[in-house]
Design a protein around this motif. Structure first.
Motif, PDB file in Angstrom:
ATOM      1  N   ALA A 248      46.337  38.643  32.268  1.00  0.00           N
ATOM      2  CA  ALA A 248      47.031  39.859  32.708  1.00  0.00           C
ATOM      3  C   ALA A 248      47.174  39.864  34.224  1.00  0.00           C
ATOM      4  O   ALA A 248      48.232  40.231  34.751  1.00  0.00           O
ATOM      5  N   PHE A 249      46.120  39.459  34.930  1.00  0.00           N
ATOM      6  CA  PHE A 249      46.217  39.403  36.387  1.00  0.00           C
ATOM      7  C   PHE A 249      47.296  38.431  36.827  1.00  0.00           C
ATOM      8  O   PHE A 249      48.138  38.767  37.669  1.00  0.00           O
ATOM      9  N   GLN A 250      47.279  37.236  36.271  1.00  0.00           N
ATOM     10  CA  GLN A 250      48.266  36.223  36.664  1.00  0.00           C
ATOM     11  C   GLN A 250      49.688  36.737  36.450  1.00  0.00           C
ATOM     12  O   GLN A 250      50.539  36.641  37.348  1.00  0.00           O
ATOM     13  N   ASN A 251      49.949  37.283  35.264  1.00  0.00           N
ATOM     14  CA  ASN A 251      51.299  37.771  34.948  1.00  0.00           C
ATOM     15  C   ASN A 251      51.648  38.994  35.787  1.00  0.00           C
ATOM     16  O   ASN A 251      52.757  39.094  36.319  1.00  0.00           O
ATOM     17  N   GLY A 252      50.726  39.925  35.897  1.00  0.00           N
ATOM     18  CA  GLY A 252      50.978  41.132  36.676  1.00  0.00           C
ATOM     19  C   GLY A 252      51.194  40.825  38.143  1.00  0.00           C
ATOM     20  O   GLY A 252      52.078  41.400  38.790  1.00  0.00           O
ATOM     21  N   PHE A 253      50.395  39.906  38.681  1.00  0.00           N
ATOM     22  CA  PHE A 253      50.555  39.533  40.082  1.00  0.00           C
ATOM     23  C   PHE A 253      51.935  38.939  40.316  1.00  0.00           C
ATOM     24  O   PHE A 253      52.602  39.265  41.297  1.00  0.00           O
TER      25      PHE A 253
END
Length: 137
Positions: free
Chosen positions: A116-121
């Protein structure tokens, strides 16, 4: 491009600086986080960044962000739908962090914080860059 944007926007337009500097700072802080709750904190940093960029209102923050990111980054109905799905998943993970693992689905979402962090970032970064380009024109 970022260097030119900073010079053009941040040094000449106080309003743009006030709007975008906290987003840039929050994203930078997310990259530097470590420790026991770093993955969760990174997701929350990105969520704050997206909310600062798009300023959703009312009780439908997730839906507002889905539409705003899709409209900003999408180039076709299909890509807009994919961006909405990505933002929804990201925001579901954010909600699981905030509200806790109250059911099996939320427990599963808490195992997906890294993704989620990777995609959201990436969504926040791309949206920020698009806004910078728009401000430069």
């Amino acid at each position: 491009m970022v260097k030119n944007a900073r010079q053009h926007i941040f040094e000449t337009d106080v309003g743009a600086y006030a709007e975008l500097a906290p987003v840039i700072q929050r994203l930078a802080e997310a990259l530097g986080r470590d420790g026991r709750y770093a993955r969760e904190d990174k997701v929350l940093d990105v969520a704050v960044s997206l909310e600062r960029l798009f300023k959703p209102t009312g009780r439908r923050i997730s839906l507002d962000l889905q539409n705003a990111v899709a409209d900003t980054l999408g180039t076709s109905d299909e890509s807009k739908s994919q961006f909405r799905d990505q933002v929804k998943h990201f925001y579901d993970v954010r909600s699981a962090i905030i509200h806790g693992p109250v059911d099996a689905k939320k427990k599963q979402l808490l195992t997906e914080t890294g993704e989620a962090f990777q995609n959201g970032f990436e969504l926040a970064r791309a949206s920020l860059m698009k806004k910078l380009k728009t401000e430069l024109l």
